[in-house]
Design a protein around this motif. Sequence first.
Motif, short mmCIF file in Angstrom:
data_model
loop_
_atom_site.label_atom_id
_atom_site.label_comp_id
_atom_site.label_asym_id
_atom_site.label_seq_id
_atom_site.Cartn_x
_atom_site.Cartn_y
_atom_site.Cartn_z
N THR A 1 0.86 -1.47 0.07
CA THR A 1 0.08 -0.02 0.12
C THR A 1 0.85 1.31 0.01
OG1 THR A 1 -1.77 -1.13 1.43
CG2 THR A 1 -1.60 1.34 1.44
N LEU A 2 2.02 1.22 0.85
CA LEU A 2 2.80 2.35 0.99
C LEU A 2 3.71 2.46 -0.20
CD1 LEU A 2 3.56 2.03 4.54
CD2 LEU A 2 2.42 3.99 3.48
N HIS A 3 3.71 1.48 -1.19
CA HIS A 3 4.62 1.51 -2.47
C HIS A 3 6.07 1.33 -2.21
CE1 HIS A 3 1.15 2.19 -4.84
NE2 HIS A 3 1.06 3.25 -4.11
N LEU A 4 6.44 0.37 -0.98
CA LEU A 4 7.76 0.22 -0.63
C LEU A 4 8.43 -1.20 -1.00
CD1 LEU A 4 7.38 1.90 2.93
CD2 LEU A 4 8.51 2.93 0.83
N PRO A 5 8.55 -1.28 -2.33
CA PRO A 5 8.86 -2.83 -2.69
C PRO A 5 10.09 -3.36 -2.24
CG PRO A 5 9.16 -1.20 -4.74
CD PRO A 5 8.30 -0.49 -3.62
N SER A 6 11.22 -2.44 -2.05
CA SER A 6 12.55 -2.97 -1.74
C SER A 6 12.40 -3.14 -0.01
CB SER A 6 13.60 -1.67 -2.05
OG SER A 6 13.51 -1.50 -3.36
N VAL A 7 11.71 -2.45 0.43
CA VAL A 7 11.45 -2.85 1.84
C VAL A 7 11.02 -4.13 1.99
CG1 VAL A 7 10.87 -2.02 4.11
CG2 VAL A 7 11.45 -0.28 2.74
N GLY A 8 9.91 -4.24 1.06
CA GLY A 8 9.25 -5.72 1.40
C GLY A 8 10.17 -6.72 0.85
N ARG A 9 10.88 -6.50 -0.13
CA ARG A 9 11.65 -7.61 -0.51
C ARG A 9 12.93 -8.05 0.45
NH1 ARG A 9 14.28 -5.07 -4.85
NH2 ARG A 9 16.03 -4.38 -3.29
N ASP A 10 13.42 -6.81 1.01
CA ASP A 10 14.62 -7.02 2.05
C ASP A 10 14.31 -6.92 3.45
OD1 ASP A 10 16.05 -7.07 -0.72
OD2 ASP A 10 16.49 -4.88 -0.42
N TRP A 11 13.45 -6.88 4.04
CA TRP A 11 13.35 -6.53 5.38
C TRP A 11 13.81 -7.77 6.16
CZ3 TRP A 11 10.42 -9.40 8.99
CH2 TRP A 11 9.54 -9.97 8.49
N GLU A 12 13.42 -8.97 5.72
CA GLU A 12 13.52 -10.13 6.56
C GLU A 12 15.34 -10.29 6.40
OE1 GLU A 12 11.03 -13.64 6.73
OE2 GLU A 12 10.64 -12.91 4.74
N LYS A 13 16.18 -10.11 5.50
CA LYS A 13 17.44 -10.23 5.39
C LYS A 13 18.22 -9.25 6.06
CE LYS A 13 21.53 -10.73 2.36
NZ LYS A 13 22.27 -9.75 2.91
N THR A 14 17.40 -7.96 6.01
CA THR A 14 17.99 -6.88 6.64
C THR A 14 17.92 -7.08 7.96
OG1 THR A 14 17.73 -5.43 4.95
CG2 THR A 14 18.26 -4.15 6.88
N SER A 15 16.87 -7.58 8.66
CA SER A 15 16.81 -7.81 10.12
C SER A 15 17.54 -8.91 10.51
CB SER A 15 15.19 -8.32 10.11
OG SER A 15 14.85 -8.75 11.53
N ALA A 16 17.91 -9.81 9.80
CA ALA A 16 18.95 -10.88 10.31
C ALA A 16 20.21 -10.25 10.05
CB ALA A 16 18.73 -11.97 9.31
N ASP A 17 20.43 -9.47 9.41
CA ASP A 17 21.92 -8.85 9.31
C ASP A 17 22.05 -8.11 10.48
OD1 ASP A 17 22.58 -10.20 7.17
OD2 ASP A 17 22.14 -8.46 5.43
N ALA A 18 20.93 -7.30 10.97
CA ALA A 18 21.12 -6.21 11.84
C ALA A 18 21.11 -6.94 13.46
CB ALA A 18 19.65 -5.42 12.00
N ALA A 19 20.52 -8.26 13.41
CA ALA A 19 20.59 -8.97 14.78
C ALA A 19 21.95 -9.35 14.81
CB ALA A 19 19.62 -10.31 14.55
N LYS A 20 22.79 -9.91 13.75
CA LYS A 20 24.10 -10.38 13.67
C LYS A 20 25.06 -9.28 14.07
CE LYS A 20 23.39 -14.07 10.22
NZ LYS A 20 23.98 -14.33 8.86
N GLU A 21 24.82 -8.02 13.80
CA GLU A 21 25.56 -7.00 13.96
C GLU A 21 25.28 -5.97 15.17
OE1 GLU A 21 25.88 -4.42 10.29
OE2 GLU A 21 25.63 -6.29 9.06
N SER A 22 24.15 -6.57 15.81
CA SER A 22 23.67 -6.26 17.05
C SER A 22 23.36 -4.22 16.62
CB SER A 22 24.62 -6.08 18.03
OG SER A 22 24.93 -7.28 18.33
N LEU A 23 22.60 -4.11 15.55
CA LEU A 23 22.28 -2.70 15.11
C LEU A 23 21.02 -2.36 16.23
CD1 LEU A 23 22.36 -2.77 11.28
CD2 LEU A 23 24.16 -2.02 12.94
N ALA A 24 20.96 -1.00 16.37
CA ALA A 24 19.91 -0.50 17.10
C ALA A 24 18.60 -0.50 16.16
CB ALA A 24 20.20 0.85 17.75
N TYR A 25 17.41 -0.41 16.61
CA TYR A 25 16.26 -0.41 15.91
C TYR A 25 16.55 0.77 14.67
CZ TYR A 25 14.06 -3.65 19.20
OH TYR A 25 13.52 -4.85 19.65
#
Length: 251
Positions: free
Chosen positions: A15-39
């Motif tokens: 709905t928000l027209h964010l296709p790249s976020v929709g495609r990458d959020w899971e991988k980016t979330s996993a990478d963020a957890a590994k790197e201990s990134l803040a929200y």
Amino acid sequence: MKPALKVELAAHLKTLHLPSVGRDWEKTSADAAKESLAYEEYLLRLCAREVSDREARAFTKRVAKARFPGKKTLAEFDFKAMPKLDPLKVHRLAACEFIESRQNVLLVGSSGTGKTHLATALGIEACRRRFSVRFYTVSQLVEALIEARSERTLGRTRAMLKRVDLLVLDELGFVALPQAGAELLFDVISDRYEKGSIALTTNLAFEEWISVLSSEPLTHAMLDRLTHHVHILEMNGRSYRLAQSLEERSE
């Protein structure tokens, strides 16, 4: 994340027209957890990806809309084949400040010296910098204008051409124009005077333009508008294409 929540998130992102976020959020979330990134860092990374992809899509769309005959870049141009051409001047033009200042670029020289290549490359750089561009050979544009006049859509066509940030006109001098065509071309150039930039390639010296445009007053008026605020690239020399052909044959 639960499957139901993933479905809901995907729907919101669509709905928000964010296709790249929709495609990458899971991988980016996993990478963020590994790197201990803040929200906030995770969100920033997702947003940066969306912006980058959106700009890439917009650039591709602008290039397609420009209708270049091919994709030519400055990196591909052999400046050594044109020793009298100043590479620094060309690269300064590629920054596209001339478009912001509504100035013109005239690429003048003999056939086969890379004028179309450089005009296209400047157009592509303009697309990269979010300017709108349209490419025509002079004969194509004149034909389109004559057709638009016969279909009573000339006003709409001229308005479209006037809105474009950079109008690239290729090959003035190869085909003599009918009087009506020369007058229509003059109207387009006049419409853009101090309102939009033109990059024009020609194999004719200025004093020879009358052989193509037929009318001396019209030729002088057109040159007056094109050369008032202009950067001229002189590209006389041995044919760039001929040199490449001879080199290929010798291999």
